[in-house]
Scaffold this active site. Structure first.
Site, PDB file in Angstrom:
ATOM      1  N   ASN A 100       2.627  -7.655   7.792  1.00 62.54           N
ATOM      2  CA  ASN A 100       2.677  -8.982   7.167  1.00 62.54           C
ATOM      3  C   ASN A 100       4.154  -9.334   7.109  1.00 62.54           C
ATOM      4  O   ASN A 100       4.815  -9.190   6.089  1.00 62.54           O
ATOM      5  CB  ASN A 100       2.053  -8.952   5.774  1.00 62.54           C
ATOM      6  CG  ASN A 100       0.579  -8.593   5.842  1.00 62.54           C
ATOM      7  OD1 ASN A 100      -0.147  -9.060   6.710  1.00 62.54           O
ATOM      8  ND2 ASN A 100       0.131  -7.722   4.935  1.00 62.54           N
ATOM      9  N   GLU A 122      -4.688   4.251   0.870  1.00 58.82           N
ATOM     10  CA  GLU A 122      -5.094   3.036   0.166  1.00 58.82           C
ATOM     11  C   GLU A 122      -6.505   3.149  -0.423  1.00 58.82           C
ATOM     12  O   GLU A 122      -6.748   2.695  -1.534  1.00 58.82           O
ATOM     13  CB  GLU A 122      -5.017   1.861   1.147  1.00 58.82           C
ATOM     14  CG  GLU A 122      -5.479   0.541   0.577  1.00 58.82           C
ATOM     15  CD  GLU A 122      -5.389  -0.595   1.601  1.00 58.82           C
ATOM     16  OE1 GLU A 122      -4.914  -0.357   2.729  1.00 58.82           O
ATOM     17  OE2 GLU A 122      -5.801  -1.718   1.267  1.00 58.82           O
ATOM     18  N   ASP A 138     -11.947  -1.244   7.736  1.00 64.07           N
ATOM     19  CA  ASP A 138     -10.580  -1.152   7.230  1.00 64.07           C
ATOM     20  C   ASP A 138     -10.270   0.189   6.567  1.00 64.07           C
ATOM     21  O   ASP A 138     -10.217   0.256   5.343  1.00 64.07           O
ATOM     22  CB  ASP A 138     -10.333  -2.287   6.227  1.00 64.07           C
ATOM     23  CG  ASP A 138      -8.870  -2.419   5.872  1.00 64.07           C
ATOM     24  OD1 ASP A 138      -8.048  -1.793   6.541  1.00 64.07           O
ATOM     25  OD2 ASP A 138      -8.556  -3.157   4.918  1.00 64.07           O
ATOM     26  N   ARG A 188       0.830  -1.216   0.000  1.00 64.45           N
ATOM     27  CA  ARG A 188       0.000   0.000   0.000  1.00 64.45           C
ATOM     28  C   ARG A 188       0.863   1.264   0.000  1.00 64.45           C
ATOM     29  O   ARG A 188       0.479   2.294   0.566  1.00 64.45           O
ATOM     30  CB  ARG A 188      -0.978   0.026   1.172  1.00 64.45           C
ATOM     31  CG  ARG A 188      -1.744  -1.264   1.378  1.00 64.45           C
ATOM     32  CD  ARG A 188      -2.433  -1.737   0.137  1.00 64.45           C
ATOM     33  NE  ARG A 188      -3.126  -3.018   0.348  1.00 64.45           N
ATOM     34  CZ  ARG A 188      -3.739  -3.678  -0.634  1.00 64.45           C
ATOM     35  NH1 ARG A 188      -3.717  -3.223  -1.878  1.00 64.45           N
ATOM     36  NH2 ARG A 188      -4.355  -4.812  -0.395  1.00 64.45           N
ATOM     37  N   GLU A 196      -6.072 -12.286   8.113  1.00 63.77           N
ATOM     38  CA  GLU A 196      -5.723 -12.343   6.694  1.00 63.77           C
ATOM     39  C   GLU A 196      -4.584 -13.317   6.425  1.00 63.77           C
ATOM     40  O   GLU A 196      -3.613 -12.996   5.744  1.00 63.77           O
ATOM     41  CB  GLU A 196      -5.366 -10.935   6.189  1.00 63.77           C
ATOM     42  CG  GLU A 196      -6.515  -9.952   6.366  1.00 63.77           C
ATOM     43  CD  GLU A 196      -6.245  -8.564   5.808  1.00 63.77           C
ATOM     44  OE1 GLU A 196      -5.082  -8.141   5.796  1.00 63.77           O
ATOM     45  OE2 GLU A 196      -7.220  -7.923   5.395  1.00 63.77           O
ATOM     46  N   ARG A 203     -18.463  -8.777   9.664  1.00 63.30           N
ATOM     47  CA  ARG A 203     -17.030  -8.503   9.843  1.00 63.30           C
ATOM     48  C   ARG A 203     -16.803  -7.351  10.812  1.00 63.30           C
ATOM     49  O   ARG A 203     -15.834  -7.348  11.576  1.00 63.30           O
ATOM     50  CB  ARG A 203     -16.386  -8.204   8.484  1.00 63.30           C
ATOM     51  CG  ARG A 203     -14.937  -7.819   8.618  1.00 63.30           C
ATOM     52  CD  ARG A 203     -14.251  -7.726   7.280  1.00 63.30           C
ATOM     53  NE  ARG A 203     -13.023  -6.951   7.405  1.00 63.30           N
ATOM     54  CZ  ARG A 203     -12.333  -6.478   6.390  1.00 63.30           C
ATOM     55  NH1 ARG A 203     -12.725  -6.720   5.157  1.00 63.30           N
ATOM     56  NH2 ARG A 203     -11.238  -5.769   6.592  1.00 63.30           N
ATOM     57  N   LYS A 226       0.693  -8.651  13.942  1.00 62.43           N
ATOM     58  CA  LYS A 226      -0.574  -8.961  13.272  1.00 62.43           C
ATOM     59  C   LYS A 226      -0.719 -10.472  13.336  1.00 62.43           C
ATOM     60  O   LYS A 226       0.063 -11.202  12.725  1.00 62.43           O
ATOM     61  CB  LYS A 226      -0.526  -8.486  11.816  1.00 62.43           C
ATOM     62  CG  LYS A 226      -1.707  -8.931  10.958  1.00 62.43           C
ATOM     63  CD  LYS A 226      -1.621  -8.330   9.550  1.00 62.43           C
ATOM     64  CE  LYS A 226      -2.758  -8.781   8.659  1.00 62.43           C
ATOM     65  NZ  LYS A 226      -2.705  -8.142   7.320  1.00 62.43           N
TER      66      LYS A 226
HETATM   67  C1  BDP Z   1      -5.604  -3.635   4.667  1.00 55.04           C
HETATM   68  C2  BDP Z   1      -4.625  -3.717   3.559  1.00 55.04           C
HETATM   69  C3  BDP Z   1      -3.651  -4.858   3.703  1.00 55.04           C
HETATM   70  C4  BDP Z   1      -3.067  -4.834   5.104  1.00 55.04           C
HETATM   71  C5  BDP Z   1      -4.178  -4.875   6.121  1.00 55.04           C
HETATM   72  C6  BDP Z   1      -3.685  -4.727   7.556  1.00 55.04           C
HETATM   73  O1  BDP Z   1      -5.324  -3.858   2.343  1.00 55.04           O
HETATM   74  O2  BDP Z   1      -2.667  -4.715   2.706  1.00 55.04           O
HETATM   75  O3  BDP Z   1      -2.186  -5.885   5.297  1.00 55.04           O
HETATM   76  O4  BDP Z   1      -5.035  -3.796   5.921  1.00 55.04           O
HETATM   77  O5  BDP Z   1      -3.876  -3.664   8.124  1.00 55.04           O
HETATM   78  O6  BDP Z   1      -6.106  -2.337   4.645  1.00 55.04           O
HETATM   79  O7  BDP Z   1      -3.131  -5.662   8.126  1.00 55.04           O
END
Ligand code: BDP
Length: 697
Positions: A205, A388, A360, A163, A286, A331, A282
């Site tokens: 990530n 983003e 988000d 991002r 995801e 969600r 994190k």
């Molecule tokens: C989302 C993004 C993603 C991030 C995620 C996060 O699309 O790329 O990894 O948040 O905050 O907004 O972990």
């Protein structure tokens, strides 16, 4: 240093009496730290440290000739202590700047308890001068309200930025630790000027390699650059690193071998970086690993890491951005459901880091219901500075107003006035630890953030982190003054554009509480029709639920009942569409297309009016920017003008594509006077952007 080019043609024309563009091109490298053309010289430091030297260096570079000599030093330095200045309430990081008689001369004193505080005082003095203060009468006193003021870099070890829309990562991992790019220092200066005191170097990530010895050495090199500027480094930690790096069989937080591995790893990091800040995690979100993989709670996972860094005074920032791909619950409810029962279970050195809203980082989201709901847990606010969902680097969207909106939101958790700001600064529940994080919008682009106006978002984050009660308006003004100079025609125009800009993005991407309507993966452009992705909550149709009869996500009792996650006073207000703010209407309610709005229009008419308002606000910004063409350097003016044109095209695209889709669902005609979309829906659906930037691969 800023690249300056003399535009001789401008000077010649100027001599002939024509109105000319300012004589220097400005590539934006200097941010809010433009050097003074004739800097002050009478600057003296009492005491000795690298940080005090940096503070003096900044004044010698950026402070214009001052009417008084300036002396910098810690408040316990004998020369300063003798002045008996009221420094006691300043804490560790607060500063005081005022004139006093020193050695028989009226002198400007810049002081605070620590050398970091003195550094912040020096920057405050420069800021005051650049924004028009009279130095002879100056009296500044300020202490930060939030303890941890942290930027989160979503930077990958291969140099890409998740991002990121401002070029490759600033960190050249490959040449570190041997080569310390001078940009690292300039980056630290820019942050210190705002009071930012922590940087998470790598993406949430996270790759396990960031915890190996070679990468610890690279982080150490950056920590050494940042240290004199009062900035600590932190790392995002991958929860399964004990398996990937440590070759253990498990990453179970209750396994003694796993605990021992993290302890040894933390000891290793602290041997290299004694002031290492700690870990950001994190987990179970995801696809990331986490304690839930072992049927352990988020608290058990966080506490294991917390125990490893506690002997070194480190902290853990544990993210609440979790939603399970297997959970059919709304969600927007999942983070609260998972974390609320854990209140009181986290170790003392853990902060739970919560995004401003429950989905988000959308252009507008109601405040996250976790704020105020976990009184025993210090709660960090996570904001996204990189845009983003707000037009990447190209759209002008000043986020100060968005940050202000969430900070001022009243959770009502302890009665009226229980604002998110008071949860975050720790005052509502009297926490010692407090923190705020911003996902950085910085990269290798010459202007750091991809555009001049994007710099204002970095600036606004830093200023609000220091004092979350500052107004977005004031921050915009002081940023514009330091960025463009003090010509009120430029400053007023820039501020006007900035203050209108975020609402314009909301209007043309998703008005009245709509959200998550963007293209898949890269998140570029409109995709409200998308309905074929594997999980329901990946699809825009999940969020808007539009059909022939109506539109919106029912989060009241008759729907997901997410409103019940808010304090009773807020829940009551949100349970009824007539008392829900219209800006959040369709976030909480599913309503018929002919629902009567406060304006007297139907919901459908109001939606169309908002889309149109969004596009016309961008046109208005273009016209305003045109007005200051002769008053802004050509380089920054032109780039901004070109980007505004892109924004206008894309705003129109968002409006047209969205309306084409809504009409295909509701079968309604456009209200009288509204322009038909330029193309049919099939055309908008066929647009494809496999190479859009910032997309994780
Ligand atoms: C989302 C993004 C993603 C991030 C995620 C996060 O699309 O790329 O990894 O948040 O905050 O907004 O972990």
């Amino acid at each position: 240093m800023m690249k300056k080019r003399l535009l001789t043609i401008g000077v010649c024309l100027g001599a002939l009496g024509f109105a000319t563009a300012p004589a220097f091109a400005n590539d934006g490298y200097d941010l809010w730290l433009a050097p003074a053309s004739s800097p002050a010289t009478d600057i003296r430091v009492v005491g000795q440290s690298q940080t005090l030297d940096r503070a003096a260096g900044e004044l010698r570079r950026d402070l214009a000739a001052a009417p008084l000599p300036v002396v910098l030093g810690k408040s316990d330095d004998p020369a300063i202590a003798a002045l008996r200045l009221p420094t006691r309430a300043l804490g560790e990081e607060g500063y005081l700047v005022r004139a006093a008689m020193l050695d028989g001369r009226k002198t400007l004193i810049v002081t605070g308890k620590t050398d970091r505080a003195v550094l912040y005082g020096a920057f405050a003095l420069i800021r005051a001068q650049k924004t028009g203060a009279d130095l002879a009468a100056i009296d500044l006193q300020s202490a930060p309200k939030i303890g941890l003021r942290v930027l989160n870099h979503w930077d990958n070890l291969d140099g890409s930025v998740e991002r990121g829309y401002a070029g490759q990562s600033l960190w050249d991992w490959w040449t570190l630790p041997d080569f310390k790019d001078p940009r690292y220092t300039d980056y630290a200066r820019a942050n210190a000027a705002l009071g930012i005191n922590g940087i998470v170097l790598n993406n949430v990530n996270a790759k396990p390699e960031s915890l190996t010895a070679p990468y610890i050495a690279k982080a150490k090199a950056l920590a050494e650059v940042f240290r004199p500027w009062g900035i600590k480094v932190y790392l995002s930690a991958r929860f399964s690193a004990p398996i990937e790096v440590g070759h253990l069989k498990s990453a179970d937080p209750l396994d003694p071998d796993v605990q021992a591995w993290w302890k040894a790893k933390s000891d290793e990091i602290y041997r290299e970086i004694p002031d290492f800040g700690g870990f950001l995690v994190k987990a179970n979100s995801e696809g990331q690993p986490g304690p839930r993989d072992y049927h352990r709670s988020h608290a058990e996972g966080a506490n294991m890491l917390a125990a490893a860094v506690a002997p070194h005074n480190g902290i853990v920032m544990w993210r609440a951005f979790v939603y399970a791909e297997t959970d059919p619950e709304d969600r927007a409810k999942q983070a609260y459901t998972e974390f609320k029962p854990l209140d009181g279970k986290f170790a003392d050195n853990v902060l739970v880091q919560v995004k401003n809203g429950a989905i988000d980082f959308q252009p507008r989201e109601p405040f996250h219901p976790l704020f105020g709901a976990m009184p025993k847990t210090p709660m960090m606010l996570e904001l996204q500075i990189t845009k983003e969902y707000l037009g990447f680097a190209t759209h002008l969207a000043y986020l100060g107003t968005m940050f202000e909106e969430v900070l001022e939101a009243d959770t009502r958790a302890k009665g009226k006035g229980s604002t998110v700001a008071k949860v975050v600064d720790g005052s509502l529940y009297r926490h010692k630890l407090s923190g705020i994080a911003g996902v950085a919008n910085v990269g290798r682009d010459r202007d750091w953030s991809g555009s001049t106006f994007n710099q204002a978002n970095w600036y606004a984050f830093g200023r609000l982190a220091w004092d979350p009660t500052l107004s977005a308006d004031r921050i915009a003004r002081e940023w514009a003054q330091q960025t463009f100079g003090n010509d009120p025609r430029v400053v007023d125009t820039a501020v006007k554009m900035m203050l209108a800009s975020r609402e314009a993005v909301v209007d043309y991407t998703g008005p009245l509480g709509l959200a998550h309507l963007m293209g898949t993966g890269h998140h570029y452009g409109p995709g409200p029709w998308i309905s074929d992705l594997a999980r329901p909550e990946w699809n825009p149709v999940y969020y808007h639920k539009a059909d022939r009869n109506g539109i919106g996500f029912d989060r009241t009792k008759t729907g997901s009942n997410a409103v019940a996650q808010y304090a009773p006073a807020v829940a009551k207000m949100l349970a009824d569409p007539r008392t829900t703010p219209e800006s959040e209407l369709l976030w909480f309610h599913h309503l018929p297309w002919d629902w009567k709005m406060k304006s007297g229009r139907t919901l459908w008419q109001e939606m169309v009016a908002r889309y149109d308002r969004g596009v016309s606000t961008v046109a208005q910004m273009q016209a305003e920017w045109q007005e200051v063409k002769s008053l802004v350097d050509a380089e920054r003016w032109q780039k901004t003008a070109s980007y505004l044109q892109i924004q206008h095209n894309e705003a129109k695209w968002w409006r047209d594509a969205s309306l084409a889709y809504w009409m295909s669902v509701n079968g309604l005609p456009l209200p009288a006077g509204a322009a038909a979309p330029e193309h049919d829906l099939a055309w908008y659906k066929a647009q494809d952007f496999p190479l859009a930037p910032g997309h994780p691969h």
